[in-house]
Scaffold this active site. Structure first.
Site, PDB file in Angstrom:
ATOM      1  N   ARG A 161      -2.520  -2.099  -3.575  1.00 27.70           N
ATOM      2  CA  ARG A 161      -3.715  -1.281  -3.391  1.00 27.70           C
ATOM      3  C   ARG A 161      -3.643  -0.123  -4.381  1.00 27.70           C
ATOM      4  O   ARG A 161      -2.632   0.585  -4.443  1.00 27.70           O
ATOM      5  CB  ARG A 161      -3.757  -0.733  -1.967  1.00 27.70           C
ATOM      6  CG  ARG A 161      -4.915   0.206  -1.794  1.00 27.70           C
ATOM      7  CD  ARG A 161      -4.860   0.923  -0.472  1.00 27.70           C
ATOM      8  NE  ARG A 161      -6.035   1.784  -0.370  1.00 27.70           N
ATOM      9  CZ  ARG A 161      -6.048   2.923   0.300  1.00 27.70           C
ATOM     10  NH1 ARG A 161      -4.981   3.335   0.927  1.00 27.70           N
ATOM     11  NH2 ARG A 161      -7.139   3.631   0.350  1.00 27.70           N
TER      12      ARG A 161
ATOM     13  N   GLU B  92      -7.578  -4.425   5.222  1.00 30.77           N
ATOM     14  CA  GLU B  92      -7.520  -4.264   3.769  1.00 30.77           C
ATOM     15  C   GLU B  92      -6.448  -5.156   3.168  1.00 30.77           C
ATOM     16  O   GLU B  92      -6.594  -5.638   2.050  1.00 30.77           O
ATOM     17  CB  GLU B  92      -7.260  -2.790   3.425  1.00 30.77           C
ATOM     18  CG  GLU B  92      -8.482  -1.928   3.695  1.00 30.77           C
ATOM     19  CD  GLU B  92      -8.192  -0.438   3.612  1.00 30.77           C
ATOM     20  OE1 GLU B  92      -7.578   0.082   4.561  1.00 30.77           O
ATOM     21  OE2 GLU B  92      -8.585   0.190   2.635  1.00 30.77           O
TER      22      GLU B  92
ATOM     23  N   ARG C  99      -9.128  17.171   4.362  1.00 31.95           N
ATOM     24  CA  ARG C  99     -10.009  17.423   3.208  1.00 31.95           C
ATOM     25  C   ARG C  99     -11.337  18.021   3.674  1.00 31.95           C
ATOM     26  O   ARG C  99     -11.890  17.595   4.680  1.00 31.95           O
ATOM     27  CB  ARG C  99     -10.281  16.114   2.456  1.00 31.95           C
ATOM     28  CG  ARG C  99      -9.075  15.629   1.671  1.00 31.95           C
ATOM     29  CD  ARG C  99      -9.320  14.267   1.065  1.00 31.95           C
ATOM     30  NE  ARG C  99      -8.315  13.324   1.520  1.00 31.95           N
ATOM     31  CZ  ARG C  99      -8.414  12.002   1.425  1.00 31.95           C
ATOM     32  NH1 ARG C  99      -9.473  11.460   0.875  1.00 31.95           N
ATOM     33  NH2 ARG C  99      -7.457  11.233   1.870  1.00 31.95           N
TER      34      ARG C  99
ATOM     35  N   GLY D 182      -8.747   4.027  11.581  1.00 32.75           N
ATOM     36  CA  GLY D 182      -8.043   4.655  12.709  1.00 32.75           C
ATOM     37  C   GLY D 182      -8.946   5.248  13.773  1.00 32.75           C
ATOM     38  O   GLY D 182      -8.824   4.932  14.963  1.00 32.75           O
TER      39      GLY D 182
ATOM     40  N   ASN E 153       0.880  -1.169   0.000  1.00 35.20           N
ATOM     41  CA  ASN E 153       0.000   0.000   0.000  1.00 35.20           C
ATOM     42  C   ASN E 153       0.920   1.222   0.000  1.00 35.20           C
ATOM     43  O   ASN E 153       1.471   1.590   1.031  1.00 35.20           O
ATOM     44  CB  ASN E 153      -0.884  -0.031   1.250  1.00 35.20           C
ATOM     45  CG  ASN E 153      -1.853   1.137   1.295  1.00 35.20           C
ATOM     46  OD1 ASN E 153      -1.793   2.050   0.469  1.00 35.20           O
ATOM     47  ND2 ASN E 153      -2.721   1.130   2.276  1.00 35.20           N
TER      48      ASN E 153
ATOM     49  N   PHE F 214      -6.847  13.319  15.099  1.00 38.12           N
ATOM     50  CA  PHE F 214      -7.921  13.433  16.097  1.00 38.12           C
ATOM     51  C   PHE F 214      -7.417  13.237  17.524  1.00 38.12           C
ATOM     52  O   PHE F 214      -8.076  13.663  18.469  1.00 38.12           O
ATOM     53  CB  PHE F 214      -9.050  12.439  15.781  1.00 38.12           C
ATOM     54  CG  PHE F 214      -9.950  12.918  14.682  1.00 38.12           C
ATOM     55  CD1 PHE F 214      -9.527  12.899  13.363  1.00 38.12           C
ATOM     56  CD2 PHE F 214     -11.214  13.407  14.963  1.00 38.12           C
ATOM     57  CE1 PHE F 214     -10.352  13.353  12.342  1.00 38.12           C
ATOM     58  CE2 PHE F 214     -12.050  13.856  13.952  1.00 38.12           C
ATOM     59  CZ  PHE F 214     -11.615  13.834  12.633  1.00 38.12           C
ATOM     60  N   ARG F 215      -6.265  12.571  17.671  1.00 34.98           N
ATOM     61  CA  ARG F 215      -5.714  12.431  19.026  1.00 34.98           C
ATOM     62  C   ARG F 215      -5.301  13.790  19.570  1.00 34.98           C
ATOM     63  O   ARG F 215      -5.561  14.122  20.724  1.00 34.98           O
ATOM     64  CB  ARG F 215      -4.506  11.485  19.020  1.00 34.98           C
ATOM     65  CG  ARG F 215      -4.899  10.044  18.899  1.00 34.98           C
ATOM     66  CD  ARG F 215      -3.729   9.168  18.572  1.00 34.98           C
ATOM     67  NE  ARG F 215      -3.322   9.356  17.178  1.00 34.98           N
ATOM     68  CZ  ARG F 215      -2.601   8.508  16.489  1.00 34.98           C
ATOM     69  NH1 ARG F 215      -2.168   7.415  17.064  1.00 34.98           N
ATOM     70  NH2 ARG F 215      -2.287   8.738  15.227  1.00 34.98           N
TER      71      ARG F 215
ATOM     72  N   LYS G   6       3.288   0.838   3.202  1.00 35.39           N
ATOM     73  CA  LYS G   6       2.938  -0.209   4.163  1.00 35.39           C
ATOM     74  C   LYS G   6       3.018  -1.544   3.440  1.00 35.39           C
ATOM     75  O   LYS G   6       2.637  -1.628   2.262  1.00 35.39           O
ATOM     76  CB  LYS G   6       1.513  -0.005   4.677  1.00 35.39           C
ATOM     77  CG  LYS G   6       1.352   1.194   5.579  1.00 35.39           C
ATOM     78  CD  LYS G   6      -0.065   1.188   6.166  1.00 35.39           C
ATOM     79  CE  LYS G   6      -0.426   2.579   6.635  1.00 35.39           C
ATOM     80  NZ  LYS G   6      -1.834   2.848   6.714  1.00 35.39           N
TER      81      LYS G   6
ATOM     82  N   HIS H 245     -12.286   3.451  -0.627  1.00 35.49           N
ATOM     83  CA  HIS H 245     -12.225   2.550   0.538  1.00 35.49           C
ATOM     84  C   HIS H 245     -13.049   1.281   0.281  1.00 35.49           C
ATOM     85  O   HIS H 245     -13.512   0.636   1.213  1.00 35.49           O
ATOM     86  CB  HIS H 245     -12.772   3.221   1.820  1.00 35.49           C
ATOM     87  CG  HIS H 245     -11.995   4.407   2.281  1.00 35.49           C
ATOM     88  ND1 HIS H 245     -12.600   5.558   2.723  1.00 35.49           N
ATOM     89  CD2 HIS H 245     -10.670   4.613   2.390  1.00 35.49           C
ATOM     90  CE1 HIS H 245     -11.683   6.438   3.077  1.00 35.49           C
ATOM     91  NE2 HIS H 245     -10.500   5.888   2.881  1.00 35.49           N
TER      92      HIS H 245
ATOM     93  N   GLY I 149      -8.554   9.776   5.879  1.00 30.36           N
ATOM     94  CA  GLY I 149      -9.579   9.854   4.834  1.00 30.36           C
ATOM     95  C   GLY I 149     -10.790   9.109   5.390  1.00 30.36           C
ATOM     96  O   GLY I 149     -10.611   8.085   6.044  1.00 30.36           O
TER      97      GLY I 149
ATOM     98  N   GLY J 209     -11.016   7.302   9.015  1.00 29.20           N
ATOM     99  CA  GLY J 209      -9.583   7.472   9.242  1.00 29.20           C
ATOM    100  C   GLY J 209      -9.241   8.889   8.838  1.00 29.20           C
ATOM    101  O   GLY J 209     -10.104   9.762   8.842  1.00 29.20           O
TER     102      GLY J 209
HETATM  103  P1  AMP Z   1      -6.131   5.944   9.410  1.00 27.38           P
HETATM  104  O1  AMP Z   1      -6.117   6.885   8.242  1.00 27.38           O
HETATM  105  O2  AMP Z   1      -7.181   4.891   9.323  1.00 27.38           O
HETATM  106  O3  AMP Z   1      -4.768   5.405   9.746  1.00 27.38           O
HETATM  107  O4  AMP Z   1      -6.575   6.831  10.674  1.00 27.38           O
HETATM  108  C1  AMP Z   1      -5.749   7.887  11.111  1.00 27.38           C
HETATM  109  C2  AMP Z   1      -6.454   8.698  12.154  1.00 27.38           C
HETATM  110  O5  AMP Z   1      -7.023   7.828  13.176  1.00 27.38           O
HETATM  111  C3  AMP Z   1      -5.450   9.566  12.879  1.00 27.38           C
HETATM  112  O6  AMP Z   1      -5.409  10.821  12.272  1.00 27.38           O
HETATM  113  C4  AMP Z   1      -5.998   9.637  14.265  1.00 27.38           C
HETATM  114  O7  AMP Z   1      -6.776  10.803  14.320  1.00 27.38           O
HETATM  115  C5  AMP Z   1      -6.893   8.428  14.430  1.00 27.38           C
HETATM  116  N1  AMP Z   1      -6.275   7.479  15.366  1.00 27.38           N
HETATM  117  C6  AMP Z   1      -5.384   6.522  15.084  1.00 27.38           C
HETATM  118  N2  AMP Z   1      -5.035   5.863  16.216  1.00 27.38           N
HETATM  119  C7  AMP Z   1      -5.734   6.432  17.223  1.00 27.38           C
HETATM  120  C8  AMP Z   1      -5.830   6.223  18.609  1.00 27.38           C
HETATM  121  N3  AMP Z   1      -5.103   5.272  19.209  1.00 27.38           N
HETATM  122  N4  AMP Z   1      -6.684   6.998  19.317  1.00 27.38           N
HETATM  123  C9  AMP Z   1      -7.430   7.939  18.709  1.00 27.38           C
HETATM  124  N5  AMP Z   1      -7.374   8.199  17.400  1.00 27.38           N
HETATM  125  C10 AMP Z   1      -6.533   7.460  16.659  1.00 27.38           C
END
Ligand code: AMP
Length: 398
Positions: free
Chosen positions: A91, A385, A241, A331, A7, A284-285, A14, A180, A212, A210
């Site tokens: 991917r 995925e 976005r 995420g 990916n 978001f963290r 990844k 997705h 996205g 996530g």
């Molecule tokens: P993804 O694109 O699916 O990898 O998701 C990424 C987003 O998921 C990050 O920008 C975080 O905001 C959120 N995220 C990932 N891990 C955590 C976690 N342990 N606690 C809260 N949010 C998380």
């Protein structure tokens, strides 16, 4: 057969090596900061320690070479020789209308994928760089492309036609494609299994949240609508976005800021979303922490995100004439209890109730989040995925 799943993003890659018979991950990891200073590879063999090695990776070819070297490493490798990699599954984000299923990658197919680059400028070019690097390093290994758009090719016309002159669809194929797809497909199937539903008689809404983010309405196992569109810019407010906006804003910003269309699109893709609203972060963290510390911009960004997601779910309940199951994944969907709660709180009129204790105490596991008397089941279903891509790759080569 062992399948290497790749990916490839613009500066990261990844990978997972998956035994397609046992469906076990033999090794996995990520190459980060490719083309930048401080690049490193994270490699983890099954049951082993995570190894982090800093090494220069000026190109994606260097990164893939490091992945292959790690896989055959005498002490920590998981295969003796690269001939044990039977195929590579890539991917690919956008397959346009051309690709409604996975495909074996040939020179000609790659050119057709390149023709879709303008539809996913943040993603497709990087996917192709990864494909070409793998082909150079493993010229005799079959390669398969698995498209994020393919699962959504079952959408009915009423869901994918925009309110534009129809000739833009016939001439330029401007329509909703959705993304997705591999994740929405995997999670809807897994979710149905977990919830004890027959996928062929089910109404499922998958929230892939996530960086996205997109939501998909799945009826009887088929995508009937999804929130991303011609490009991954449409739909929910995302990390960077904008998601849906009034299209007239493009001209308005252009005039006010004396900005070209390219510049405005850059703003919408990279400087908007929760990053733009909060002015703090796309993660978001960081927003959760800032919000807990009383930062109103972070709180606002999270609230907008939840509200917009809830509105899409509400719309899909109408599109599906009901809903049996709502799944959270990716995420945020797998880790951010506050976001899940924030979204579901808008759905209480339907009798959807989260079990707060379960919601607050689980991360990235298959778990039922709704209370026993909730009228609709809500589950957290971690997406996979890579496994889905490995299965597709195997099926195609067979
Ligand atoms: P993804 O694109 O699916 O990898 O998701 C990424 C987003 O998921 C990050 O920008 C975080 O905001 C959120 N995220 C990932 N891990 C955590 C976690 N342990 N606690 C809260 N949010 C998380």
């Amino acid at each position: 057969m062992n399948i290497l799943v790749i990916n490839c993003g613009s500066s990261s890659l990844k990978y997972q090596l998956i035994d397609s018979i046992s469906e076990k991950v033999l090794a996995k990891g990520i190459c980060e900061r490719i083309g930048n200073q401080g690049s490193r590879i994270v490699y983890q063999p099954a049951g082993g320690e995570k190894e982090i090695t800093e090494a220069p990776m000026p190109t994606h070819k260097n990164a893939i070479q490091m992945v292959l070297d790690s896989l055959v490493n005498e002490t920590t490798g998981v295969i003796k020789d690269l001939s044990e990699v039977g195929a590579v599954g890539h991917r690919i984000v956008h397959g346009g209308e051309k690709f409604n299923a996975s495909v074996v990658l040939t020179e000609e197919v790659i050119k057709e994928i390149e023709a879709c680059n303008e539809l996913a400028p943040l993603h497709n070019p990087a996917n192709i760089i990864g494909i070409n690097a793998c082909r150079e390093l493993m010229p005799n290994t079959p390669m398969v492309g698995v498209f994020d758009t393919a699962f959504h090719q079952t959408m009915p016309e009423r869901a994918y036609i925009y309110g534009l002159p129809y000739k833009f669809y016939t001439d330029y194929k401007i329509r909703r494609y959705g993304f997705h797809g591999t994740s929405h497909s995997f999670v809807s199937k897994k979710g149905a299994e977990l919830a004890g539903l027959d996928i062929n008689h089910s109404k499922i809404i998958v929230c892939h949240l996530g960086n996205g983010a997109s939501i998909c309405a799945v009826e009887n196992g088929k995508s009937i609508d999804t929130s991303m569109g011609l490009t991954p810019l449409e739909g929910l407010v995302m990390g960077t976005r904008s998601g849906d906006i009034d299209p007239a804003i493009v001209e308005f910003i252009g005039k006010k800021e004396n900005a070209s269309i390219d510049r405005v699109m850059d703003i919408l893709n990279k400087e908007s979303g929760v990053l733009g609203i909060s002015g703090i972060s796309s993660d978001f963290r960081d927003l959760e922490k800032a919000s807990e510390e009383g930062d109103e911009h972070a709180t606002r960004a999270r609230e907008v995100f939840c509200y917009r997601a809830a509105k899409v779910i509400g719309g899909y309940i109408a599109a599906l004439h009901g809903v049996d199951l709502i799944c959270f994944t990716a995420g945020l969907g797998e880790n951010d209890a506050g976001i899940r709660k924030g979204i579901c709180s808008y759905l209480d009129y339907m009798g959807i109730q989260l079990d707060d204790e379960v919601n607050n105490s689980h991360r990235a596991v298959d778990v039922k989040l709704s209370t026993p008397d909730s009228k609709v089941q809500v589950w957290m279903v971690p997406t996979n995925e890579e496994l889905a891509i490995a299965k597709e790759t195997l099926a195609l080569l067979k």
